[in-house]
Design a protein around this motif. Structure first.
Motif, PDB file in Angstrom:
ATOM      1  N   ILE A  17      -1.681  -7.623  -6.778  1.00 42.72           N
ATOM      2  CA  ILE A  17      -1.769  -8.956  -6.183  1.00 42.72           C
ATOM      3  C   ILE A  17      -0.407  -9.637  -6.257  1.00 42.72           C
ATOM      4  CG2 ILE A  17      -2.805 -11.254  -6.425  1.00 42.72           C
ATOM      5  CD1 ILE A  17      -5.400  -9.798  -7.269  1.00 42.72           C
ATOM      6  N   LYS A  18       0.242  -9.540  -7.412  1.00 38.38           N
ATOM      7  CA  LYS A  18       1.585 -10.098  -7.555  1.00 38.38           C
ATOM      8  C   LYS A  18       2.587  -9.320  -6.706  1.00 38.38           C
ATOM      9  CE  LYS A  18       5.236 -10.960 -10.967  1.00 38.38           C
ATOM     10  NZ  LYS A  18       6.260 -10.320 -10.153  1.00 38.38           N
ATOM     11  N   LEU A  19       2.490  -8.015  -6.742  1.00 40.93           N
ATOM     12  CA  LEU A  19       3.436  -7.161  -6.025  1.00 40.93           C
ATOM     13  C   LEU A  19       3.449  -7.482  -4.528  1.00 40.93           C
ATOM     14  CD1 LEU A  19       5.287  -4.715  -6.795  1.00 40.93           C
ATOM     15  CD2 LEU A  19       3.402  -3.248  -6.106  1.00 40.93           C
ATOM     16  N   ILE A  20       2.277  -7.619  -3.936  1.00 40.65           N
ATOM     17  CA  ILE A  20       2.195  -7.877  -2.498  1.00 40.65           C
ATOM     18  C   ILE A  20       2.302  -9.376  -2.196  1.00 40.65           C
ATOM     19  CG2 ILE A  20       0.729  -7.712  -0.439  1.00 40.65           C
ATOM     20  CD1 ILE A  20      -0.433  -5.113  -1.743  1.00 40.65           C
ATOM     21  N   GLY A  21       1.500 -10.178  -2.861  1.00 44.29           N
ATOM     22  CA  GLY A  21       1.422 -11.600  -2.535  1.00 44.29           C
ATOM     23  C   GLY A  21       2.612 -12.435  -2.965  1.00 44.29           C
ATOM     24  N   ASN A  22       3.216 -12.107  -4.093  1.00 45.59           N
ATOM     25  CA  ASN A  22       4.339 -12.907  -4.594  1.00 45.59           C
ATOM     26  C   ASN A  22       5.690 -12.239  -4.382  1.00 45.59           C
ATOM     27  OD1 ASN A  22       2.381 -14.665  -5.509  1.00 45.59           O
ATOM     28  ND2 ASN A  22       2.507 -14.004  -7.616  1.00 45.59           N
ATOM     29  N   ASP A  23       5.764 -10.948  -4.659  1.00 40.93           N
ATOM     30  CA  ASP A  23       7.046 -10.249  -4.565  1.00 40.93           C
ATOM     31  C   ASP A  23       7.374  -9.847  -3.129  1.00 40.93           C
ATOM     32  OD1 ASP A  23       6.957 -10.507  -7.302  1.00 40.93           O
ATOM     33  OD2 ASP A  23       6.637  -8.382  -7.701  1.00 40.93           O
ATOM     34  N   THR A  41      14.790   3.174  16.723  1.00 43.48           N
ATOM     35  CA  THR A  41      13.903   4.292  16.401  1.00 43.48           C
ATOM     36  C   THR A  41      12.952   3.927  15.262  1.00 43.48           C
ATOM     37  OG1 THR A  41      15.517   5.229  14.862  1.00 43.48           O
ATOM     38  CG2 THR A  41      15.584   6.021  17.159  1.00 43.48           C
ATOM     39  N   TRP A  42      13.204   2.772  14.628  1.00 47.05           N
ATOM     40  CA  TRP A  42      12.347   2.278  13.557  1.00 47.05           C
ATOM     41  C   TRP A  42      12.512   0.762  13.461  1.00 47.05           C
ATOM     42  CZ3 TRP A  42      14.603  -0.303   9.430  1.00 47.05           C
ATOM     43  CH2 TRP A  42      15.980  -0.122   9.256  1.00 47.05           C
ATOM     44  N   ASN A  43      11.568   0.140  12.780  1.00 46.48           N
ATOM     45  CA  ASN A  43      11.698  -1.286  12.504  1.00 46.48           C
ATOM     46  C   ASN A  43      10.963  -1.611  11.212  1.00 46.48           C
ATOM     47  OD1 ASN A  43      12.855  -3.816  13.592  1.00 46.48           O
ATOM     48  ND2 ASN A  43      10.740  -4.513  13.389  1.00 46.48           N
ATOM     49  N   THR A  44      11.348  -2.726  10.639  1.00 49.62           N
ATOM     50  CA  THR A  44      10.755  -3.180   9.391  1.00 49.62           C
ATOM     51  C   THR A  44      10.449  -4.658   9.471  1.00 49.62           C
ATOM     52  OG1 THR A  44      10.991  -3.063   6.987  1.00 49.62           O
ATOM     53  CG2 THR A  44      12.949  -3.742   8.218  1.00 49.62           C
ATOM     54  N   MET A  45       9.474  -5.088   8.695  1.00 47.25           N
ATOM     55  CA  MET A  45       9.129  -6.501   8.611  1.00 47.25           C
ATOM     56  C   MET A  45       8.626  -6.815   7.209  1.00 47.25           C
ATOM     57  SD  MET A  45       5.430  -6.803  10.474  1.00 47.25           S
ATOM     58  CE  MET A  45       4.362  -7.483   9.215  1.00 47.25           C
ATOM     59  N   THR A  46       8.805  -8.030   6.802  1.00 43.89           N
ATOM     60  CA  THR A  46       8.306  -8.489   5.515  1.00 43.89           C
ATOM     61  C   THR A  46       6.829  -8.817   5.641  1.00 43.89           C
ATOM     62  OG1 THR A  46      10.472  -9.382   4.986  1.00 43.89           O
ATOM     63  CG2 THR A  46       8.619 -10.222   3.706  1.00 43.89           C
ATOM     64  N   ALA A  47       6.078  -8.449   4.619  1.00 43.93           N
ATOM     65  CA  ALA A  47       4.650  -8.765   4.584  1.00 43.93           C
ATOM     66  C   ALA A  47       4.270  -9.224   3.182  1.00 43.93           C
ATOM     67  CB  ALA A  47       3.827  -7.550   4.982  1.00 43.93           C
ATOM     68  N   SER A  48       3.311 -10.133   3.141  1.00 49.36           N
ATOM     69  CA  SER A  48       2.777 -10.585   1.856  1.00 49.36           C
ATOM     70  C   SER A  48       1.249 -10.546   1.870  1.00 49.36           C
ATOM     71  CB  SER A  48       3.270 -11.997   1.528  1.00 49.36           C
ATOM     72  OG  SER A  48       2.809 -12.913   2.502  1.00 49.36           O
ATOM     73  N   TRP A  49       0.706  -9.861   2.850  1.00 52.27           N
ATOM     74  CA  TRP A  49      -0.733  -9.632   2.919  1.00 52.27           C
ATOM     75  C   TRP A  49      -0.955  -8.134   2.875  1.00 52.27           C
ATOM     76  CZ3 TRP A  49      -3.115 -13.017   7.398  1.00 52.27           C
ATOM     77  CH2 TRP A  49      -2.908 -14.372   7.118  1.00 52.27           C
ATOM     78  N   GLY A  50      -1.959  -7.718   2.170  1.00 46.67           N
ATOM     79  CA  GLY A  50      -2.285  -6.305   2.100  1.00 46.67           C
ATOM     80  C   GLY A  50      -3.053  -6.012   0.833  1.00 46.67           C
ATOM     81  N   ASN A  57     -12.413   8.743  -0.647  1.00 48.45           N
ATOM     82  CA  ASN A  57     -11.888   9.708  -1.623  1.00 48.45           C
ATOM     83  C   ASN A  57     -10.380   9.853  -1.541  1.00 48.45           C
ATOM     84  OD1 ASN A  57     -14.397  10.356  -2.858  1.00 48.45           O
ATOM     85  ND2 ASN A  57     -14.894  11.593  -1.057  1.00 48.45           N
ATOM     86  N   LYS A  58      -9.713   8.781  -1.162  1.00 51.99           N
ATOM     87  CA  LYS A  58      -8.249   8.794  -1.031  1.00 51.99           C
ATOM     88  C   LYS A  58      -7.663   7.522  -1.638  1.00 51.99           C
ATOM     89  CE  LYS A  58      -8.490  11.308   3.364  1.00 51.99           C
ATOM     90  NZ  LYS A  58      -7.921  12.573   2.995  1.00 51.99           N
ATOM     91  N   ASN A  59      -6.436   7.629  -2.138  1.00 53.29           N
ATOM     92  CA  ASN A  59      -5.668   6.456  -2.531  1.00 53.29           C
ATOM     93  C   ASN A  59      -5.165   5.820  -1.247  1.00 53.29           C
ATOM     94  OD1 ASN A  59      -5.674   6.938  -5.457  1.00 53.29           O
ATOM     95  ND2 ASN A  59      -4.542   8.764  -4.885  1.00 53.29           N
ATOM     96  N   VAL A  60      -5.431   4.527  -1.067  1.00 51.27           N
ATOM     97  CA  VAL A  60      -5.100   3.883   0.200  1.00 51.27           C
ATOM     98  C   VAL A  60      -4.370   2.566   0.001  1.00 51.27           C
ATOM     99  CG1 VAL A  60      -7.031   4.945   1.468  1.00 51.27           C
ATOM    100  CG2 VAL A  60      -7.340   2.713   0.370  1.00 51.27           C
ATOM    101  N   ALA A  61      -3.689   2.176   1.068  1.00 52.69           N
ATOM    102  CA  ALA A  61      -3.090   0.848   1.185  1.00 52.69           C
ATOM    103  C   ALA A  61      -3.642   0.220   2.458  1.00 52.69           C
ATOM    104  CB  ALA A  61      -1.572   0.936   1.251  1.00 52.69           C
ATOM    105  N   PHE A  62      -3.855  -1.077   2.418  1.00 59.59           N
ATOM    106  CA  PHE A  62      -4.311  -1.841   3.568  1.00 59.59           C
ATOM    107  C   PHE A  62      -3.129  -2.661   4.063  1.00 59.59           C
ATOM    108  CE2 PHE A  62      -7.755  -1.211   0.584  1.00 59.59           C
ATOM    109  CZ  PHE A  62      -8.724  -0.610   1.383  1.00 59.59           C
ATOM    110  N   VAL A  63      -2.779  -2.473   5.321  1.00 58.08           N
ATOM    111  CA  VAL A  63      -1.581  -3.089   5.891  1.00 58.08           C
ATOM    112  C   VAL A  63      -1.999  -3.897   7.111  1.00 58.08           C
ATOM    113  CG1 VAL A  63       0.694  -2.605   6.858  1.00 58.08           C
ATOM    114  CG2 VAL A  63      -0.233  -1.117   5.069  1.00 58.08           C
TER     115      VAL A  63
END
Length: 181
Positions: A17-23, A41-50, A57-63
């Motif tokens: 929660i801290k890692l995504i929401g605050n950091d 060929t690529w792009n990046t964006m800052t996110a604080s939701w996820g 049966n998998k380790n997942v991230a919600f983006v």
């Protein structure tokens, strides 16, 4: 990747929660250019939701990515993406990547971040302290009619520009400072 150690996702000892929401994090999709002349060929964006968890049966991230973001074109086109987490000293770089478009700026050049290729073939950053190397499993658009608490729509989506949610398998976790339990 130089100076990184791979750990199992369950060994990441962080408050997500801290890692995504605050950091905050950089969501990055695409591939490194094959030639110096190749651009966009690529792009990046800052996110604080996820989020992160265990599903199917998998380790997942919600983006979550809004469709008007330039990064959305890349998350739609490519099956892989990374989530990069940085030390606090990179807060200005994250602010820049969250307020400027990759259509108009070379975010790496503007912030001093160095793009690197992960073993999964994705793009991440040398300066990150944690990198999650992910592959998309599922995508769906958030829809107004699915909200139970409709106040969220007026508070978070006054323009009705709903995010696309990706459920991504975490294929690798790379850390500089092994926070292993």
């Amino acid at each position: 990747m130089k100076n990184f150690t791979q750990i199992q996702p369950a060994k990441l000892n962080e408050n997500t929660i801290k890692l995504i929401g605050n950091d905050w994090m950089l969501v990055t999709s695409g591939v490194l250019p094959k030639t110096p002349d190749e651009h966009h060929t690529w792009n990046t964006m800052t996110a604080s939701w996820g989020g992160m968890g265990f599903l199917w049966n998998k380790n997942v991230a919600f983006v979550f990515v809004r469709p008007q973001r330039y990064t959305f074109e890349f998350t739609q086109k490519f099956d892989k993406l990374t989530l990069s987490f940085f030390p606090e000293t990179y807060r200005r770089a994250l602010e820049f990547c969250g307020t400027k478009s990759g259509r108009d700026y070379d975010k790496a050049a503007e912030t001093g971040l160095t793009a690197v290729q992960t073993p999964n073939g994705s793009v991440a950053f040398e300066q990150a302290r944690i990198i999650l190397d992910c592959t998309k499993l599922y995508a769906d658009d958030i829809r107004a009619e699915r909200f139970i608490d409709t106040k969220v729509i007026s508070q978070q989506y006054p323009k009705h520009d709903f995010h696309c949610m990706y459920v991504c398998e975490i294929n690798g976790v790379w850390v500089k400072e092994a926070k292993i339990s």
